[in-house]
Every structure is written in C-alpha cells, then in structure tokens.
Design a protein around this motif. Structure first.
Motif, PDB file in Angstrom:
ATOM      1  N   TYR A 198      55.634  69.667  58.771  1.00 56.84           N
ATOM      2  CA  TYR A 198      54.909  68.348  58.231  1.00 56.84           C
ATOM      3  C   TYR A 198      55.008  68.359  56.664  1.00 56.84           C
ATOM      4  CZ  TYR A 198      52.257  68.512  62.841  1.00 56.84           C
ATOM      5  OH  TYR A 198      52.160  68.597  64.178  1.00 56.84           O
ATOM      6  N   LYS A 199      54.995  66.903  56.129  1.00 57.60           N
ATOM      7  CA  LYS A 199      54.831  66.617  54.719  1.00 57.60           C
ATOM      8  C   LYS A 199      53.890  65.899  54.520  1.00 57.60           C
ATOM      9  CE  LYS A 199      58.978  65.990  52.883  1.00 57.60           C
ATOM     10  NZ  LYS A 199      60.173  65.517  52.710  1.00 57.60           N
ATOM     11  N   LEU A 200      53.163  66.399  53.500  1.00 56.72           N
ATOM     12  CA  LEU A 200      51.789  65.531  52.853  1.00 56.72           C
ATOM     13  C   LEU A 200      52.028  65.122  51.360  1.00 56.72           C
ATOM     14  CD1 LEU A 200      48.962  64.293  53.430  1.00 56.72           C
ATOM     15  CD2 LEU A 200      48.187  66.577  52.571  1.00 56.72           C
ATOM     16  N   ILE A 201      52.187  63.918  51.332  1.00 53.78           N
ATOM     17  CA  ILE A 201      52.428  63.456  49.699  1.00 53.78           C
ATOM     18  C   ILE A 201      51.322  62.709  49.105  1.00 53.78           C
ATOM     19  CG2 ILE A 201      54.136  62.300  48.241  1.00 53.78           C
ATOM     20  CD1 ILE A 201      56.182  62.312  50.557  1.00 53.78           C
ATOM     21  N   ARG A 202      51.216  62.770  47.757  1.00 54.10           N
ATOM     22  CA  ARG A 202      49.899  62.092  47.071  1.00 54.10           C
ATOM     23  C   ARG A 202      50.592  61.467  45.928  1.00 54.10           C
ATOM     24  NH1 ARG A 202      46.608  59.202  44.903  1.00 54.10           N
ATOM     25  NH2 ARG A 202      44.407  59.666  44.473  1.00 54.10           N
ATOM     26  N   PHE A 203      50.666  60.027  46.162  1.00 48.29           N
ATOM     27  CA  PHE A 203      51.260  59.195  45.213  1.00 48.29           C
ATOM     28  C   PHE A 203      50.138  58.486  44.137  1.00 48.29           C
ATOM     29  CE2 PHE A 203      54.422  58.737  48.447  1.00 48.29           C
ATOM     30  CZ  PHE A 203      55.519  58.668  47.505  1.00 48.29           C
ATOM     31  N   TYR A 204      50.433  58.610  42.857  1.00 45.24           N
ATOM     32  CA  TYR A 204      49.357  58.211  41.816  1.00 45.24           C
ATOM     33  C   TYR A 204      49.991  57.554  40.737  1.00 45.24           C
ATOM     34  CZ  TYR A 204      51.016  62.251  39.320  1.00 45.24           C
ATOM     35  OH  TYR A 204      51.758  63.044  38.500  1.00 45.24           O
ATOM     36  N   LYS A 205      49.264  56.941  39.949  1.00 46.77           N
ATOM     37  CA  LYS A 205      49.681  55.967  38.769  1.00 46.77           C
ATOM     38  C   LYS A 205      50.151  54.562  39.343  1.00 46.77           C
ATOM     39  CE  LYS A 205      50.287  59.230  35.028  1.00 46.77           C
ATOM     40  NZ  LYS A 205      51.257  59.867  34.104  1.00 46.77           N
ATOM     41  N   ARG A 206      51.564  54.312  39.674  1.00 48.02           N
ATOM     42  CA  ARG A 206      51.925  53.108  39.758  1.00 48.02           C
ATOM     43  C   ARG A 206      51.484  52.710  41.255  1.00 48.02           C
ATOM     44  NH1 ARG A 206      56.361  50.678  37.974  1.00 48.02           N
ATOM     45  NH2 ARG A 206      56.990  52.422  36.850  1.00 48.02           N
ATOM     46  N   VAL A 207      51.651  53.549  42.283  1.00 53.61           N
ATOM     47  CA  VAL A 207      51.037  53.337  43.631  1.00 53.61           C
ATOM     48  C   VAL A 207      50.057  54.420  43.789  1.00 53.61           C
ATOM     49  CG1 VAL A 207      51.439  53.473  45.957  1.00 53.61           C
ATOM     50  CG2 VAL A 207      53.065  51.918  44.514  1.00 53.61           C
ATOM     51  N   GLU A 208      48.883  54.008  44.271  1.00 50.18           N
ATOM     52  CA  GLU A 208      47.761  55.364  44.720  1.00 50.18           C
ATOM     53  C   GLU A 208      47.954  55.150  46.273  1.00 50.18           C
ATOM     54  OE1 GLU A 208      45.623  56.981  42.838  1.00 50.18           O
ATOM     55  OE2 GLU A 208      46.087  56.319  40.791  1.00 50.18           O
ATOM     56  N   GLY A 209      47.910  56.588  46.589  1.00 49.83           N
ATOM     57  CA  GLY A 209      47.782  56.727  48.142  1.00 49.83           C
ATOM     58  C   GLY A 209      48.238  57.809  48.726  1.00 49.83           C
ATOM     59  N   TRP A 210      48.439  58.144  50.080  1.00 48.54           N
ATOM     60  CA  TRP A 210      48.729  59.296  50.664  1.00 48.54           C
ATOM     61  C   TRP A 210      49.964  58.835  51.559  1.00 48.54           C
ATOM     62  CZ3 TRP A 210      47.155  64.399  49.685  1.00 48.54           C
ATOM     63  CH2 TRP A 210      46.037  64.565  48.703  1.00 48.54           C
ATOM     64  N   GLU A 211      50.769  59.984  51.914  1.00 47.68           N
ATOM     65  CA  GLU A 211      51.835  59.876  53.068  1.00 47.68           C
ATOM     66  C   GLU A 211      51.698  61.127  53.864  1.00 47.68           C
ATOM     67  OE1 GLU A 211      55.471  57.974  51.798  1.00 47.68           O
ATOM     68  OE2 GLU A 211      54.672  56.427  50.938  1.00 47.68           O
ATOM     69  N   LEU A 212      51.886  61.149  55.063  1.00 43.33           N
ATOM     70  CA  LEU A 212      51.946  61.973  55.914  1.00 43.33           C
ATOM     71  C   LEU A 212      53.020  61.761  57.039  1.00 43.33           C
ATOM     72  CD1 LEU A 212      50.982  64.849  57.083  1.00 43.33           C
ATOM     73  CD2 LEU A 212      49.170  63.392  58.685  1.00 43.33           C
ATOM     74  N   TYR A 213      53.856  62.835  57.026  1.00 46.92           N
ATOM     75  CA  TYR A 213      55.131  62.678  58.198  1.00 46.92           C
ATOM     76  C   TYR A 213      55.170  63.961  59.117  1.00 46.92           C
ATOM     77  CZ  TYR A 213      56.443  58.883  54.928  1.00 46.92           C
ATOM     78  OH  TYR A 213      56.561  57.956  54.245  1.00 46.92           O
ATOM     79  N   ASP A 214      55.393  63.612  60.206  1.00 39.05           N
ATOM     80  CA  ASP A 214      55.941  64.597  61.074  1.00 39.05           C
ATOM     81  C   ASP A 214      57.509  64.766  61.285  1.00 39.05           C
ATOM     82  OD1 ASP A 214      56.484  66.195  63.218  1.00 39.05           O
ATOM     83  OD2 ASP A 214      55.075  65.424  64.582  1.00 39.05           O
ATOM     84  N   LEU A 215      57.840  65.990  60.657  1.00 40.51           N
ATOM     85  CA  LEU A 215      59.314  65.864  60.478  1.00 40.51           C
ATOM     86  C   LEU A 215      60.213  66.394  61.898  1.00 40.51           C
ATOM     87  CD1 LEU A 215      59.371  67.409  56.896  1.00 40.51           C
ATOM     88  CD2 LEU A 215      59.639  65.417  57.571  1.00 40.51           C
ATOM     89  N   GLN A 216      59.411  66.820  62.845  1.00 39.01           N
ATOM     90  CA  GLN A 216      60.158  67.195  63.830  1.00 39.01           C
ATOM     91  C   GLN A 216      60.395  65.845  64.703  1.00 39.01           C
ATOM     92  OE1 GLN A 216      58.668  70.608  66.113  1.00 39.01           O
ATOM     93  NE2 GLN A 216      58.366  69.134  67.823  1.00 39.01           N
ATOM     94  N   LYS A 217      59.489  64.996  64.979  1.00 37.01           N
ATOM     95  CA  LYS A 217      59.594  63.815  65.418  1.00 37.01           C
ATOM     96  C   LYS A 217      60.089  62.574  64.612  1.00 37.01           C
ATOM     97  CE  LYS A 217      55.328  64.425  68.553  1.00 37.01           C
ATOM     98  NZ  LYS A 217      53.979  63.787  68.949  1.00 37.01           N
ATOM     99  N   ASP A 218      59.924  62.607  63.340  1.00 42.13           N
ATOM    100  CA  ASP A 218      60.422  61.413  62.381  1.00 42.13           C
ATOM    101  C   ASP A 218      61.117  61.987  61.246  1.00 42.13           C
ATOM    102  OD1 ASP A 218      60.392  59.263  61.080  1.00 42.13           O
ATOM    103  OD2 ASP A 218      58.615  59.226  60.233  1.00 42.13           O
ATOM    104  N   PRO A 219      62.328  62.529  61.540  1.00 43.25           N
ATOM    105  CA  PRO A 219      63.167  63.229  60.215  1.00 43.25           C
ATOM    106  C   PRO A 219      63.564  62.061  59.316  1.00 43.25           C
ATOM    107  CG  PRO A 219      64.506  63.131  62.192  1.00 43.25           C
ATOM    108  CD  PRO A 219      62.992  62.825  62.829  1.00 43.25           C
ATOM    109  N   GLY A 220      63.667  60.883  59.624  1.00 44.47           N
ATOM    110  CA  GLY A 220      64.173  59.971  58.785  1.00 44.47           C
ATOM    111  C   GLY A 220      62.823  59.796  57.651  1.00 44.47           C
ATOM    112  N   GLU A 221      61.505  60.030  58.215  1.00 42.20           N
ATOM    113  CA  GLU A 221      60.310  59.566  57.373  1.00 42.20           C
ATOM    114  C   GLU A 221      60.233  58.234  57.270  1.00 42.20           C
ATOM    115  OE1 GLU A 221      60.124  62.986  54.002  1.00 42.20           O
ATOM    116  OE2 GLU A 221      62.098  62.358  54.445  1.00 42.20           O
ATOM    117  N   MET A 222      60.107  57.676  58.304  1.00 41.48           N
ATOM    118  CA  MET A 222      60.059  56.276  58.424  1.00 41.48           C
ATOM    119  C   MET A 222      58.488  55.649  59.048  1.00 41.48           C
ATOM    120  SD  MET A 222      62.919  54.856  57.849  1.00 41.48           S
ATOM    121  CE  MET A 222      62.706  52.962  58.643  1.00 41.48           C
ATOM    122  N   ASN A 223      57.591  56.616  59.519  1.00 41.12           N
ATOM    123  CA  ASN A 223      56.434  56.466  60.028  1.00 41.12           C
ATOM    124  C   ASN A 223      55.461  57.151  59.139  1.00 41.12           C
ATOM    125  OD1 ASN A 223      54.457  55.690  61.921  1.00 41.12           O
ATOM    126  ND2 ASN A 223      54.845  57.155  63.474  1.00 41.12           N
TER     127      ASN A 223
END
Length: 515
Positions: free
Chosen positions: A439-464
């Motif tokens: 898994y990958k969990l990302i916290r964006f801040y400043k320009r964009v505020e928000g989180w993203e979470l990816y299941d790299l096993q099911k979604d290696p292209g990080e689209m979902n």
C-alpha cells in the motif's frame, strides 16, 4: 640503526599495501534516468549494455527508492545519509547545500581515502571535503560544457558532455596517488531536460515507434494533485525548448554554444524533422503523440551516450586492474515519467518517479547475477559506502547500510517515508507519505490539500484513489499510524505538524468495498 631503518621501511610498505587493499569506491550518478529505460529491468525501450553489465556482474536492486524526487535534494541525501529536512537542502528553488556539515566523503578522507567529484553537482555551493572537484555550473550543458574549477574559474571543454565527463574522470584516476584507496563520484548530466543526443546518436531510434503507456490519456479522476499538475507532454512540453522545433533564428543557449561541425549536424537532423512536421501539420491527439515519439527518441538517444561512457569506465577499471577491488554503484537521482499519466518529469511519490534504478558490483562480496528485492533508499548509500570502507557511520546518518544484504544477511525496510517540498515548477503540490510492500498513503498539502491511498497489488498504475472509500477505514487508520511512526523516527517536524492538524477520522463515501 640499520635494523631500525629496515623495520621502518617494512612498516611503511605494510601500511601502503594495507591502504591499497582497502576497497576503492566508484559512484556513478545519472540525472532523471528512468528504470523503464534500462534493459536490465526488463525495459523494452532500448538496450543499456553497460548498466546491464554491472547488474549481471553484481546486483540489481528492484526496490530502490528516493526520499525526495528532485535533482539537488537527492544528491544532498546521498552525500549526507540524511533526509532533506535534516541536511537542509529541501528543493531546487530556495536551497543551498551547507558544505560544512558532515558527509561520507569527509569520513572517507579522514580514513585516508583520496576523493573526487567530477561532473554534475547541482547543489548551488562549492563542494567541500574533496581532494579534487570539477563540476558543471547548475544543470550544465550538453555541448561544449563549462566546468567550475577549484579556484572558482570556469573552463569550457570542447565535446559532448557525457564524453567529456568520462574523459575528466579518467584523467583524475590517471593522476591520483595510487598508494591510497579512492572514492570517485561521476555526475552525469544525462538524461536531464532538454534532451540533446550526441551527434553520433541522433536518429538512432527514428525507425522505432514506441507504444503509448496504458494510462497515457489519464483523466486524473479522484486525484486532484495529479489533475492540477503542469508536466504533461500534451500541454507543457515545448515545441522549441524541448523538441527543438524552432521558428526563426535559434537563440537557445544550448544550441548557440555548439561549434560549427556540431551545429551543422544538429541543423541537418532537426531541420529534416521540422520540414516533415510542417508538411503533415498534426493536431490534437496526433500532435500529442508526435511529441511523445520525439521525446522518447531524444531521451533514449541521450541515454545511449551515457551508457556507452559507463562502459568506458568499466573497461578502464579492467585495463588498470582495479575492477576486482572496486565497489561500483550506478544510481539515478530519481526516476522519471516515460509518458505514464501523460507526463514527463518527476516529483510525485507515484512509482515512476519515487523509484530509482540502482545496480552495484563488488567482486568477492556481491554474488554475480544477484537480485535484491528489499526496500533500499538513496539515503542508504552513504552508510553503505562507509561500511564497505570499514568506517562506522556517524550516529546522525539516518540511512542503513545494505552491505549485510549484499552478503546474504540482514533485512530491508518494512516501509519507506517520502517528503517532497517544492511548490513552484510544474505545479506539483508538496506531499509526504508512506509506502509498504502493498500500500501507499500520501498526504498532499499547500497547493492541494488531501489524501490518496493506493493498493499497489491491485492497482500498480495508481489510478484508483481509495481514500475515504467504505471498507478501507481500518487499513487507513493502520497506515496513518505507521506514517506517524516514521515521521517521529526521522524527526520531520513539518510532517508532524501537518499530521497533527489533520482530522482524526476519515469520512467514508461510496459503496462498501473490501481491501
């Protein structure tokens, strides 16, 4: 007295032999070189025989990553073994490297190593702690590059930069004190924007048509930071600066510095391409795909010269009988986008730029043909080099030596921490995050505020982006807890402040789902 003199001579000779037996260290750093463009990684874009040779005779790291995907900060991390917030070089916009701080180079020097850095430096201040250095100013130029000398003067050297850097590296090796072990860092400019191949390589990929990545026409749904970026091939890649399709007189300094013979070959090659483009007049997606093909052909041809010169270096070590006692590490300062998501450049924590190519060879220590599937980071290079030299890494180095792994012992990380700071070029929002095996969990801040979470096993292209979706509450809480642990471990106060200001609960949306 005679016996005493003989004893002293024998002692001095013994010290010289011991010094010569200590391993030499050669680190070759490229710029923006994508693992997708290296055949050792299974890439089909081109063949890279020299880099492949290092992997074949040593180890291929399949999960090598960076702490901050941007040129200067990556070099600062490699030198210090510390994250950007600790070494002070966070971005290319406002940072200047504090050369007074400790580096693995200084530790090697104290232990009797002869040290040098030749080529791209890009840390805004003069190198410190080296016995010798000769570096490109800023990004440097591909043709007839200037080099800053140790007396602060600039000297222009005729030729193509990859060839010239290798020439200068061999020159230093030829003149070094052979009684001492050496550590040489070779900094290649390739494959940094703008991509101008050596004249001998122009057109080498023109007969090849490169398939578009599956997500080339990504619409960035559910990923606001990806949507607002400004690094698309379609909109941001410039016809003149990037693709060499100029209107009127060419005033670009990268071109005007060429000598007459170089310029004649440049004009003949790109002039023919421009004539064909003007006859066909592609628009819309057809123009975007034309730009992609030109990008790939120039980028890969630029990489070909660098790989050839890496081959020259390996041959030099063979010819001088240095190969058997020299650790060779090849690494890029970060990964790069080869059209994935419709992009070029780097910066994001997504795999193509977060992950970096790295191979190493060390005869007698690394088993030829090895593959290391553990997480390692550019943060680990400094303590590993010191470990190889028999020097205890300083306590403030945050990296971990991967030498035990190369000897078949030790384990890699369970998770990695990343933090990108720059908030200007390409409109990429600053962010930090954690990557585990799945898994990958990302916290964006400043320009964009928000989180993203990816299941790299099911979604290696990080689209979902799975953030906030039903069924992922427990996983999200777990990853946030692990991220907080890494923030505390690496003492990242900015990330800690942002984490503490974040809501403690996650609002769920959409239908129930199972991770």
């Amino acid at each position: 007295m005679k016996r005493f003199l003989l004893y002293c001579c024998a002692f001095v000779i013994a010290l010289q032999v011991a010094a010569q037996q200590r391993p030499n260290i050669l680190i070759i750093i490229s710029d923006d070189h994508a693992y997708q463009a290296i055949s050792a990684y299974g890439g089909k874009l081109m063949q890279t025989p020299a880099i492949d040779r290092i992997a074949r005779e040593g180890v291929l790291f399949t999960k090598a990553y960076v702490t901050n995907s941007i040129c200067g900060p990556s070099r600062a991390v490699m030198l210090t073994g510390k994250y950007s917030h600790k070494n002070g070089f966070k971005d290319n916009e406002n940072s200047h490297f504090n050369g007074a701080q400790n580096t693995f180079i200084k530790e090697l020097g104290k232990a009797g190593y002869q040290t040098a850095w030749i080529g791209k430096w890009h840390l805004e201040t003069k190198p410190q702690g080296f016995d010798y250095w000769e570096v490109l100013p800023g990004q440097g130029h591909y043709y007839n590059p200037d080099f800053i000398q140790m007396d602060s003067s600039k000297l222009r050297r005729e030729g193509y930069v990859s060839n010239v850097v290798q020439d200068r590296a061999e020159g230093w090796l030829n003149g070094r004190d052979a009684s001492k072990p050496f550590c040489l860092v070779v900094g290649h400019k390739a494959t940094h924007r703008i991509w101008i191949p050596d004249t001998t390589d122009m057109g080498m990929f023109d007969a090849k048509s490169f398939p578009l990545p599956p997500n080339f026409y990504d619409r960035y749904g559910g990923r606001e930071a990806a949507r607002v970026q400004d690094m698309t091939i379609s909109k941001t890649m410039r016809m003149d600066y990037d693709l060499k399709m100029f209107e009127g007189e060419v005033k670009d300094g990268n071109i005007t510095r060429m000598n007459r013979a170089q310029r004649a070959k440049f004009d003949a090659y790109y002039g023919g391409i421009q004539k064909d483009l003007e006859a066909r007049k592609p628009k819309g997606n057809a123009l975007t795909e034309w730009k992609y093909q030109r990008y790939m052909r120039d980028y890969l041809a630029t990489a070909a010269s660098m790989d050839r010169n890496i081959g020259r270096m390996l041959n030099y070590l063979d010819q001088k009988d240095l190969a058997k006692n020299t650790l060779v590490i090849y690494v890029s300062d970060q990964g790069f986008y080869m059209g994935e998501h419709g992009w070029f450049d780097k910066r994001f924590m997504y795999e193509e730029s977060f992950r970096t190519p790295m191979v190493a060879r060390f005869p007698g220590v690394i088993q030829p043909g090895s593959v290391n599937d553990n997480f390692v980071m550019n943060l680990d290079i400094a303590p590993t080099v010191l470990d190889v030299a028999g020097i205890k890494p300083p306590a403030d180095m945050q990296g971990r030596s991967f030498l035990p792994q190369l000897k078949g012992r030790g384990k890699g990380r369970q998770a990695m921490f990343y933090h990108y700071y720059e908030n200007g070029e390409h409109s990429v929002s600053p962010h930090f995050g954690i990557r585990t095996d799945r898994y990958k969990l990302i916290r964006f801040y400043k320009r964009v505020e928000g989180w993203e979470l990816y299941d790299l096993q099911k979604d290696p292209g990080e689209m979902n982006n799975l953030w906030g979706k039903r069924g992922y509450e427990k996983l999200t809480q777990q990853l946030q807890g692990e991220l907080r642990q890494l923030v505390d471990e690496y003492e990242d106060e900015d990330a800690r402040r942002i984490m503490n200001a974040a809501p403690k609960t996650v609002a769920v949306k959409g239908p129930a789902a199972k991770p």
